[in-house]
Design a protein around this motif. Structure first.
Motif, PDB file in Angstrom:
ATOM      1  N   LYS A 174      -4.174   0.760  -3.076  1.00  0.00           N
ATOM      2  CA  LYS A 174      -4.359   1.118  -1.665  1.00  0.00           C
ATOM      3  C   LYS A 174      -3.829  -0.018  -0.797  1.00  0.00           C
ATOM      4  O   LYS A 174      -3.750  -1.172  -1.245  1.00  0.00           O
ATOM      5  CB  LYS A 174      -5.831   1.397  -1.356  1.00  0.00           C
ATOM      6  N   TYR A 175      -3.474   0.337   0.445  1.00  0.00           N
ATOM      7  CA  TYR A 175      -2.855  -0.646   1.338  1.00  0.00           C
ATOM      8  C   TYR A 175      -3.519  -0.652   2.708  1.00  0.00           C
ATOM      9  O   TYR A 175      -4.034   0.376   3.174  1.00  0.00           O
ATOM     10  CB  TYR A 175      -1.370  -0.328   1.531  1.00  0.00           C
ATOM     11  N   VAL A 177      -2.177  -1.517   6.506  1.00  0.00           N
ATOM     12  CA  VAL A 177      -0.967  -1.760   7.298  1.00  0.00           C
ATOM     13  C   VAL A 177      -1.369  -1.966   8.750  1.00  0.00           C
ATOM     14  O   VAL A 177      -2.100  -1.150   9.327  1.00  0.00           O
ATOM     15  CB  VAL A 177       0.026  -0.587   7.192  1.00  0.00           C
ATOM     16  N   ALA A 214      -8.422  -2.414  -1.085  1.00  0.00           N
ATOM     17  CA  ALA A 214      -6.992  -2.754  -1.097  1.00  0.00           C
ATOM     18  C   ALA A 214      -6.817  -4.228  -1.448  1.00  0.00           C
ATOM     19  O   ALA A 214      -7.685  -5.055  -1.150  1.00  0.00           O
ATOM     20  CB  ALA A 214      -6.363  -2.468   0.263  1.00  0.00           C
ATOM     21  N   LEU A 276       5.888   3.648   8.298  1.00  0.00           N
ATOM     22  CA  LEU A 276       5.817   3.623   6.836  1.00  0.00           C
ATOM     23  C   LEU A 276       7.191   3.821   6.212  1.00  0.00           C
ATOM     24  O   LEU A 276       7.544   3.153   5.229  1.00  0.00           O
ATOM     25  CB  LEU A 276       4.858   4.700   6.333  1.00  0.00           C
ATOM     26  N   LEU A 298       1.806   4.519   2.401  1.00  0.00           N
ATOM     27  CA  LEU A 298       2.848   3.607   1.956  1.00  0.00           C
ATOM     28  C   LEU A 298       3.073   3.761   0.454  1.00  0.00           C
ATOM     29  O   LEU A 298       2.125   3.686  -0.340  1.00  0.00           O
ATOM     30  CB  LEU A 298       2.446   2.166   2.290  1.00  0.00           C
ATOM     31  N   THR A 303      -3.426   4.709   2.520  1.00  0.00           N
ATOM     32  CA  THR A 303      -3.101   3.592   3.412  1.00  0.00           C
ATOM     33  C   THR A 303      -3.872   3.721   4.720  1.00  0.00           C
ATOM     34  O   THR A 303      -3.860   4.775   5.359  1.00  0.00           O
ATOM     35  CB  THR A 303      -1.596   3.565   3.727  1.00  0.00           C
TER      36      THR A 303
END
Length: 521
Positions: A174-175, A177, A214, A276, A298, A303
């Motif tokens: 997981k991210y 951003v 994340a 993205l 992403l 995300t």
């Protein structure tokens, strides 16, 4: 040794802050004065930049706007002890502009050295992350949800709901951003955070990462922000060396790191899915939704995308409690908003206050009216795609729902002021032109409709079948609003139709003037 503070914010630099620092350093050496100059961010009082502050027994005393030529006179007047001088503004915290604010997100901005971890911690930095790590991931998300914190980038979507969606998504990666692609005219809050308190943003991203599981974050910034990018990059390096980013950033061998990516200045990349695409190395085009980024974002992974102001506020929420944050605000708009005043305004700058001030209070009381001294005719709220409000609507409370009820946008918190010399027909045309230039080209209403919009407005201004073309313009705006893939095309009708609705005389006057000119022999 006397400590002085001079901003390295880009607005102050543009007004000569580096020259002031150089002259002050040389003058102090010549006079045998022992000083230390700390380069800070900006306090947000743009009309006083460069603002010098000196540390005294009675707190920090300010002088501004200071030019290099003012330094000898300031030193003669006792600058290092807070002496009287025409440029003196007294204790900075007690200045009327500062005293009326409720500074949460920007509490440290202009106060600390932005790349000093010791300075940050001494002023409350990383207390929010410590609180989150003690609470646990689920209670952290609950606190953000309970606080009422909403996205500060435009739509005002509840941050906690977005985090909850991402944490429930099943994935091996997981991210987080951060959307730092601040492209709205008249906005500069993201830049001020990245230049003045970048560790607040980094701490907020770390809290979000811990909450959703994340281990990697990205900050997507603009090439037009070289000073902000450099300061933020330096802050990342400082925190990596201190172990606050890297293999054990979140404790118990939980890694988290952040990568700074710099875009090429495309406005549409401020839209989260186009951002993205750009992060993945593709052309910045809008994706269709669903799926939402919280499900597939992403690199196809869940995300969370928040903007700078949202993430930089999260540490305060965790450090002071959700109830304390929710206690501020108006209606469903909780907490504070960093309002950015620009354009033809006497006191431009950043003013952080709880939602609920009226637009009139913001423009006339806080902003001081126009810099030209002429009457205010219109203000555009929410960037180049925000609606124009006339003084008749200045009783509107500054909150998401109140603005939406009057077909307006809070957006990123920018307010651009115009006096009575503005041509609102030209402003409406500019909105269509802006959309045409910045469109990613993926959807027909935005790509073609914006060009047709310019042509229709040109015909109206030229007096060609005015009533029919006015109906055509309204129909075109409806198509843009309902048929565009993203907010670029979807929001373009806001400035256009608000100009038509509130300032119809400008469209009539332009057409009448053209007709008179054509009638001349």
């Amino acid at each position: 040794m006397t400590k002085l503070f001079v901003p390295a914010d880009v607005a102050a630099l543009a007004l000569g802050a580096n020259e002031v620092t150089d002259v002050l350093t040389r003058a102090a050496a010549t006079r045998g004065l022992s000083i230390e100059i700390v380069r800070t961010g900006s306090r947000g009082m743009a009309w006083l930049e460069p603002l010098i502050e000196v540390e005294t027994a009675n707190g920090r005393v300010g002088y501004g706007p200071v030019s290099a030529g003012d330094i000898p006179g300031l030193l003669d007047a006792g600058l290092l002890t807070g002496g009287a001088h025409p440029l003196a503004i007294g204790p900075v915290d007690q200045h009327p502009w500062m005293r009326r604010q409720t500074r949460l997100t920007f509490a440290r901005c202009g106060v600390i050295d932005p790349v000093s971890l010791d300075d940050c911690v001494a002023h409350g930095g990383f207390k929010g992350l410590d609180a989150a790590l003690k609470l646990g991931a689920a209670p952290t998300i609950e606190a953000v949800t309970k606080s009422g914190l909403r996205g500060r980038g435009g739509a005002g979507f509840p941050a906690g709901s977005k985090w909850k969606t991402a944490v429930e998504a099943q994935a091996d990666q997981k991210y987080i951003v951060c959307n730092a692609d601040e492209g709205d005219s008249g906005t500069f809050a993201d830049r001020m955070i990245m230049e003045g308190d970048p560790m607040a943003l980094i701490e907020g991203m770390a809290i979000a990462a811990f909450a959703i599981g994340a281990d990697k974050g990205y900050v997507y910034s603009r090439s037009e922000y070289p000073h902000a990018n450099a300061t933020f990059g330096e802050a990342l390096d400082v925190l990596r060396r201190a172990g606050r980013l890297g293999p054990d950033a979140l404790g118990k061998r939980k890694p988290f790191d952040i990568e700074l990516r710099i875009g090429a200045g495309s406005y549409v990349c401020g839209e989260e899915t186009a951002l993205l695409e750009s992060l993945e190395g593709k052309r910045g085009q809008v994706r269709a939704k669903p799926p939402l980024p919280a499900h597939r974002g992403l690199f196809g992974k869940p995300t969370v995308i928040n903007n700078v102001l949202t993430l930089a506020t999260v540490p305060w929420v965790l450090a002071h409690g959700a109830d304390a944050y929710a206690a501020l605000g108006h209606g469903r708009s909780r907490g504070t908003m960093p309002i950015q005043l620009a354009g033809n305004v006497k006191y431009p700058g950043l003013f952080e206050a709880p939602f609920g001030l009226t637009l009139g209070e913001i423009v006339n009381d806080i902003g001081g009216g126009t810099a030209s001294g002429r009457p205010v005719r219109a203000v555009q709220c929410g960037g180049p795609l925000g609606a124009y409000f006339p003084p008749a609507l200045f009783n509107t409370p500054y909150d998401y729902e109140a603005f939406a009820a009057r077909d307006g946008l809070i957006g990123h918190g920018g307010i651009v002021v115009f006096d009575d010399t503005v041509n609102m027909a030209a402003q409406a045309r500019f909105a269509m032109e802006f959309c045409a230039v910045e469109s990613c080209g993926k959807c027909t209403p935005c790509r073609i409709g914006s060009v047709r919009g310019q042509e229709v407005i040109d015909r109206i201004v030229a007096g060609e079948r005015r009533e029919m073309n006015m109906r055509l313009l309204e129909d075109l705006c409806r198509t843009l609003k309902l048929g565009s893939l993203c907010a670029l095309g979807g929001f373009t009708p806001y400035p256009v139709m608000s100009a038509v609705r509130h300032f119809p005389e400008d469209f009539q006057r332009a057409a009448a003037q053209t007709e008179r000119q054509e009638a001349l022999p």
